[in-house]
Motif scaffolding. Structure first.
Motif, PDB file in Angstrom:
ATOM      1  N   ILE A 212       0.854  -1.191   0.000  1.00  0.00           N
ATOM      2  CA  ILE A 212       0.000   0.000   0.000  1.00  0.00           C
ATOM      3  C   ILE A 212       0.887   1.238   0.000  1.00  0.00           C
ATOM      4  O   ILE A 212       1.797   1.358   0.838  1.00  0.00           O
ATOM      5  CB  ILE A 212      -0.923   0.029   1.230  1.00  0.00           C
ATOM      6  CG1 ILE A 212      -1.787  -1.233   1.286  1.00  0.00           C
ATOM      7  CG2 ILE A 212      -1.789   1.290   1.229  1.00  0.00           C
ATOM      8  CD1 ILE A 212      -2.520  -1.401   2.605  1.00  0.00           C
ATOM      9  N   THR A 213       0.619   2.135  -0.924  1.00  0.00           N
ATOM     10  CA  THR A 213       1.254   3.451  -0.928  1.00  0.00           C
ATOM     11  C   THR A 213       0.200   4.475  -0.542  1.00  0.00           C
ATOM     12  O   THR A 213      -0.897   4.491  -1.108  1.00  0.00           O
ATOM     13  CB  THR A 213       1.821   3.806  -2.309  1.00  0.00           C
ATOM     14  OG1 THR A 213       2.916   2.951  -2.610  1.00  0.00           O
ATOM     15  CG2 THR A 213       2.308   5.253  -2.353  1.00  0.00           C
ATOM     16  N   VAL A 214       0.519   5.316   0.425  1.00  0.00           N
ATOM     17  CA  VAL A 214      -0.387   6.398   0.819  1.00  0.00           C
ATOM     18  C   VAL A 214       0.234   7.706   0.362  1.00  0.00           C
ATOM     19  O   VAL A 214       1.371   8.017   0.723  1.00  0.00           O
ATOM     20  CB  VAL A 214      -0.622   6.422   2.344  1.00  0.00           C
ATOM     21  CG1 VAL A 214      -1.695   7.463   2.692  1.00  0.00           C
ATOM     22  CG2 VAL A 214      -1.035   5.050   2.860  1.00  0.00           C
ATOM     23  N   MET A 215      -0.499   8.453  -0.441  1.00  0.00           N
ATOM     24  CA  MET A 215      -0.028   9.756  -0.907  1.00  0.00           C
ATOM     25  C   MET A 215      -0.979  10.839  -0.413  1.00  0.00           C
ATOM     26  O   MET A 215      -2.202  10.715  -0.570  1.00  0.00           O
ATOM     27  CB  MET A 215       0.064   9.792  -2.428  1.00  0.00           C
ATOM     28  CG  MET A 215       0.581  11.121  -2.958  1.00  0.00           C
ATOM     29  SD  MET A 215       1.060  11.057  -4.707  1.00  0.00           S
ATOM     30  CE  MET A 215      -0.523  10.677  -5.469  1.00  0.00           C
ATOM     31  N   ALA A 216      -0.432  11.872   0.193  1.00  0.00           N
ATOM     32  CA  ALA A 216      -1.250  12.934   0.751  1.00  0.00           C
ATOM     33  C   ALA A 216      -0.734  14.285   0.292  1.00  0.00           C
ATOM     34  O   ALA A 216       0.464  14.477   0.103  1.00  0.00           O
ATOM     35  CB  ALA A 216      -1.253  12.860   2.281  1.00  0.00           C
ATOM     36  N   PHE A 271       9.321   7.055   3.779  1.00  0.00           N
ATOM     37  CA  PHE A 271       8.721   8.373   3.569  1.00  0.00           C
ATOM     38  C   PHE A 271       9.454   9.134   2.470  1.00  0.00           C
ATOM     39  O   PHE A 271      10.694   9.155   2.428  1.00  0.00           O
ATOM     40  CB  PHE A 271       8.773   9.198   4.858  1.00  0.00           C
ATOM     41  CG  PHE A 271       7.585   9.004   5.765  1.00  0.00           C
ATOM     42  CD1 PHE A 271       6.635   9.996   5.919  1.00  0.00           C
ATOM     43  CD2 PHE A 271       7.424   7.817   6.477  1.00  0.00           C
ATOM     44  CE1 PHE A 271       5.542   9.819   6.752  1.00  0.00           C
ATOM     45  CE2 PHE A 271       6.335   7.621   7.312  1.00  0.00           C
ATOM     46  CZ  PHE A 271       5.389   8.630   7.457  1.00  0.00           C
ATOM     47  N   THR A 272       8.681   9.781   1.591  1.00  0.00           N
ATOM     48  CA  THR A 272       9.220  10.680   0.580  1.00  0.00           C
ATOM     49  C   THR A 272       8.460  12.000   0.671  1.00  0.00           C
ATOM     50  O   THR A 272       7.216  12.008   0.712  1.00  0.00           O
ATOM     51  CB  THR A 272       9.052  10.107  -0.842  1.00  0.00           C
ATOM     52  OG1 THR A 272       9.738   8.850  -0.930  1.00  0.00           O
ATOM     53  CG2 THR A 272       9.635  11.057  -1.884  1.00  0.00           C
ATOM     54  N   LEU A 273       9.191  13.109   0.715  1.00  0.00           N
ATOM     55  CA  LEU A 273       8.579  14.432   0.796  1.00  0.00           C
ATOM     56  C   LEU A 273       8.825  15.204  -0.488  1.00  0.00           C
ATOM     57  O   LEU A 273       9.939  15.213  -1.012  1.00  0.00           O
ATOM     58  CB  LEU A 273       9.155  15.234   1.971  1.00  0.00           C
ATOM     59  CG  LEU A 273       9.266  14.559   3.337  1.00  0.00           C
ATOM     60  CD1 LEU A 273       9.852  15.545   4.344  1.00  0.00           C
ATOM     61  CD2 LEU A 273       7.911  14.055   3.805  1.00  0.00           C
ATOM     62  N   PHE A 274       7.789  15.861  -0.996  1.00  0.00           N
ATOM     63  CA  PHE A 274       7.936  16.834  -2.075  1.00  0.00           C
ATOM     64  C   PHE A 274       7.841  18.218  -1.449  1.00  0.00           C
ATOM     65  O   PHE A 274       6.807  18.558  -0.856  1.00  0.00           O
ATOM     66  CB  PHE A 274       6.838  16.661  -3.126  1.00  0.00           C
ATOM     67  CG  PHE A 274       7.017  15.469  -4.017  1.00  0.00           C
ATOM     68  CD1 PHE A 274       7.867  15.539  -5.113  1.00  0.00           C
ATOM     69  CD2 PHE A 274       6.349  14.286  -3.774  1.00  0.00           C
ATOM     70  CE1 PHE A 274       8.035  14.428  -5.949  1.00  0.00           C
ATOM     71  CE2 PHE A 274       6.506  13.187  -4.598  1.00  0.00           C
ATOM     72  CZ  PHE A 274       7.365  13.263  -5.689  1.00  0.00           C
ATOM     73  N   VAL A 275       8.901  19.000  -1.555  1.00  0.00           N
ATOM     74  CA  VAL A 275       8.926  20.319  -0.939  1.00  0.00           C
ATOM     75  C   VAL A 275       9.210  21.390  -1.994  1.00  0.00           C
ATOM     76  O   VAL A 275       9.752  21.106  -3.063  1.00  0.00           O
ATOM     77  CB  VAL A 275       9.989  20.397   0.178  1.00  0.00           C
ATOM     78  CG1 VAL A 275       9.747  19.321   1.227  1.00  0.00           C
ATOM     79  CG2 VAL A 275      11.401  20.278  -0.389  1.00  0.00           C
ATOM     80  N   SER A 276       8.845  22.623  -1.668  1.00  0.00           N
ATOM     81  CA  SER A 276       9.131  23.748  -2.549  1.00  0.00           C
ATOM     82  C   SER A 276       9.162  25.019  -1.701  1.00  0.00           C
ATOM     83  O   SER A 276       8.173  25.363  -1.052  1.00  0.00           O
ATOM     84  CB  SER A 276       8.075  23.867  -3.648  1.00  0.00           C
ATOM     85  OG  SER A 276       8.411  24.880  -4.570  1.00  0.00           O
ATOM     86  N   ARG A 277      10.285  25.702  -1.716  1.00  0.00           N
ATOM     87  CA  ARG A 277      10.440  26.877  -0.865  1.00  0.00           C
ATOM     88  C   ARG A 277       9.637  28.074  -1.355  1.00  0.00           C
ATOM     89  O   ARG A 277       9.457  29.037  -0.610  1.00  0.00           O
ATOM     90  CB  ARG A 277      11.926  27.235  -0.750  1.00  0.00           C
ATOM     91  CG  ARG A 277      12.737  26.162  -0.055  1.00  0.00           C
ATOM     92  CD  ARG A 277      14.161  26.596   0.238  1.00  0.00           C
ATOM     93  NE  ARG A 277      14.946  26.870  -0.955  1.00  0.00           N
ATOM     94  CZ  ARG A 277      15.486  25.927  -1.728  1.00  0.00           C
ATOM     95  NH1 ARG A 277      15.307  24.643  -1.425  1.00  0.00           N
ATOM     96  NH2 ARG A 277      16.205  26.247  -2.781  1.00  0.00           N
ATOM     97  N   ASP A 278       9.133  28.021  -2.583  1.00  0.00           N
ATOM     98  CA  ASP A 278       8.326  29.127  -3.104  1.00  0.00           C
ATOM     99  C   ASP A 278       6.830  28.838  -3.027  1.00  0.00           C
ATOM    100  O   ASP A 278       6.031  29.459  -3.731  1.00  0.00           O
ATOM    101  CB  ASP A 278       8.728  29.458  -4.540  1.00  0.00           C
ATOM    102  CG  ASP A 278       8.479  28.289  -5.505  1.00  0.00           C
ATOM    103  OD1 ASP A 278       8.172  27.182  -5.022  1.00  0.00           O
ATOM    104  OD2 ASP A 278       8.605  28.499  -6.725  1.00  0.00           O
ATOM    105  N   ASP A 279       6.437  27.915  -2.161  1.00  0.00           N
ATOM    106  CA  ASP A 279       5.031  27.551  -1.988  1.00  0.00           C
ATOM    107  C   ASP A 279       4.318  28.665  -1.220  1.00  0.00           C
ATOM    108  O   ASP A 279       4.489  28.814  -0.007  1.00  0.00           O
ATOM    109  CB  ASP A 279       4.933  26.217  -1.229  1.00  0.00           C
ATOM    110  CG  ASP A 279       3.532  25.647  -1.221  1.00  0.00           C
ATOM    111  OD1 ASP A 279       2.579  26.425  -1.069  1.00  0.00           O
ATOM    112  OD2 ASP A 279       3.390  24.411  -1.353  1.00  0.00           O
ATOM    113  N   GLY A 313      16.164   8.630   7.506  1.00  0.00           N
ATOM    114  CA  GLY A 313      16.041   7.873   6.272  1.00  0.00           C
ATOM    115  C   GLY A 313      14.932   8.381   5.372  1.00  0.00           C
ATOM    116  O   GLY A 313      14.337   7.620   4.595  1.00  0.00           O
ATOM    117  N   ILE A 314      14.613   9.674   5.469  1.00  0.00           N
ATOM    118  CA  ILE A 314      13.545  10.283   4.673  1.00  0.00           C
ATOM    119  C   ILE A 314      14.129  10.885   3.397  1.00  0.00           C
ATOM    120  O   ILE A 314      15.102  11.643   3.447  1.00  0.00           O
ATOM    121  CB  ILE A 314      12.816  11.373   5.487  1.00  0.00           C
ATOM    122  CG1 ILE A 314      12.113  10.749   6.684  1.00  0.00           C
ATOM    123  CG2 ILE A 314      11.814  12.125   4.611  1.00  0.00           C
ATOM    124  CD1 ILE A 314      11.480  11.760   7.624  1.00  0.00           C
TER     125      ILE A 314
END
Length: 419
Positions: A212-216, A271-279, A313-314
């Motif tokens: 199972i992959t959970v994406m939020a 865990f994988t994070l998508f980040v953006s400093r201009d959000d 380990g993220i």
């Protein structure tokens, strides 16, 4: 008096920011109401995405809306099929909303069918029919300011564009879809924690389900991490079949996330994070939430985040240099063809994003192309690649390679300038 004037100016700036966000988010105001009424229309080359939708929203008396932004007394399940125009007629990464009803399936998304589901037996039947050979399931949890139809069409777009080999399940919670109802939406995520936890546990118990992959997205990240934390506390661990968690633009206090993370115990999902400093949406959230960093807006190269993510380990995927499709830069994960396909072809499959064409290789390449720049320009080149990946497993190797490239560039510059 000066202090009072300063307070008035500060309040004015805050309201100006809210009004600006209101304007930026008002594009959906021109959409027709009732897009979830089945159209029974089709077009050559169109694709159909079948989604099972679980919701804690209250039913709407409007059959084209299905569920409102208010809170329901118990979770409800619905099977929804969405028609997506041929790829030659649309831009990957975008939802082509109908301009009027009935929709034009050659150019616009259209609802094909809506089937209420009664109980666990029908949910098991749907899962048995839609579970691919990979035995993977992808659960999506939407963010702040989303109507039911917003969540359905956005997830259908993600499923189609990512080409994810997984049975798609949407969890949608009660959002009033108003910029001024941030507090209500946040409390609605708390209201929905148990329901999401129960849904994930039920899926994990199915014998034929493998992973199972959970994406939020956005505020849905708070709900997702809270549900996983509760599961770990109740059961002693997160269900082992929940192998991957993807948090896109997570609207989550970094301090709170640290506590949630530790309370999940040792056996956590990847865990994988998508980040953006201009959000800009997260900038607003930061201001109204005590001025504490939001997880989706951190700089993964800065301390303490760099070291803490390595220890945990993220994997962090920095999309700051990627041009967004919306003016808030809050939906890059779903709007970029490269990123949404990365989700489907690698992350949902549990692959680590490291030395790939969209990872460290591009960042090294960006540096190597800057041989005419000064050494001081190397750092800027390193972060100017559209997608930058920071993966703990290869960080040391990457740093060594970066240092070697830096020394080579320094020697090149010294030779060229005669210094």
């Amino acid at each position: 008096m000066n202090g009072r004037q300063g307070g008035i100016r500060s309040t004015g700036r805050r309201w100006a920011g809210l009004l600006l966000a209101c304007v930026l988010l008002s594009a959906c105001a021109g959409r027709p109401e009732g897009v979830l009424i089945p159209s029974n229309l089709s077009a050559p080359g169109a694709s159909t995405v079948d989604v099972m939708v679980a919701t804690t929203r209250a039913p709407s008396p409007n059959p084209g809306v299905l569920f409102s932004g208010e809170r329901g007394d118990r979770p409800k399940l619905t099977e929804i099929s969405v028609s997506i125009p041929p790829d030659s007629r649309r831009q990957v990464g975008h939802v082509q909303w109908p301009k009027r009803l009935p929709p034009n399936p050659e150019r616009e998304f259209a609802t094909v069918s809506v089937t209420p589901m009664d109980g666990d037996s029908e949910a098991r039947r749907w899962l048995a029919e839609h579970l691919p050979k990979s035995r993977r399931v992808m659960v999506f949890v939407h963010g702040f300011n989303n109507r039911y139809e917003d969540a359905v069409y956005r997830f259908a777009q993600i499923v189609h564009d990512s080409e994810a080999d997984a049975a798609p399940i949407l969890f949608t919670w009660p959002s009033r879809a108003s910029i001024f109802d941030y507090a209500y939406d946040k409390e609605s995520t708390n209201y929905s924690r148990d329901a999401l936890e129960d849904l994930l546990r039920s899926i994990a118990r199915e014998r034929n389900v493998g992973e199972i992959t959970v994406m939020a997205h956005s505020m849905g990240s708070w709900l997702t991490v809270e549900a996983l934390r509760q599961m770990a506390i109740r059961d002693g661990h997160v269900a082992p079949k929940i192998t991957n968690v993807i948090l896109a633009s997570p609207d989550l206090d970094v301090d709170v996330f640290g506590k949630q993370w530790s309370e999940m115990g040792e056996h956590r999902p990847r865990f994988t994070l998508f980040v953006s400093r201009d959000d800009r949406a997260l900038s607003l959230s930061r201001r109204i939430s005590g001025n504490v960093d939001r997880l989706g807006q951190i700089d993964p190269t800065a301390e303490p985040y760099r070291t803490e993510f390595e220890k945990a380990g993220i994997t962090v995927i920095d999309l700051t240099a990627l041009k967004g499709g919306d003016r808030l830069n809050h939906g890059k994960f779903a709007e970029s063809p490269e990123v949404v396909r990365l989700i489907g072809t690698r992350l949902v499959q549990g692959q680590t994003i490291t030395d790939s064409q969209v990872g460290l290789g591009d960042r090294i390449g960006a540096i190597a192309l800057g041989t005419a720049q000064t050494v001081g320009g190397v750092a800027s080149a390193a972060v100017s690649a559209p997608i930058a990946v920071f993966d703990p497993a290869t960080r040391k190797n990457y740093d060594e390679r970066l240092n070697r490239v830096g020394r080579a560039l320094e020697n090149t510059v010294t030779t060229a300038t005669g210094q």
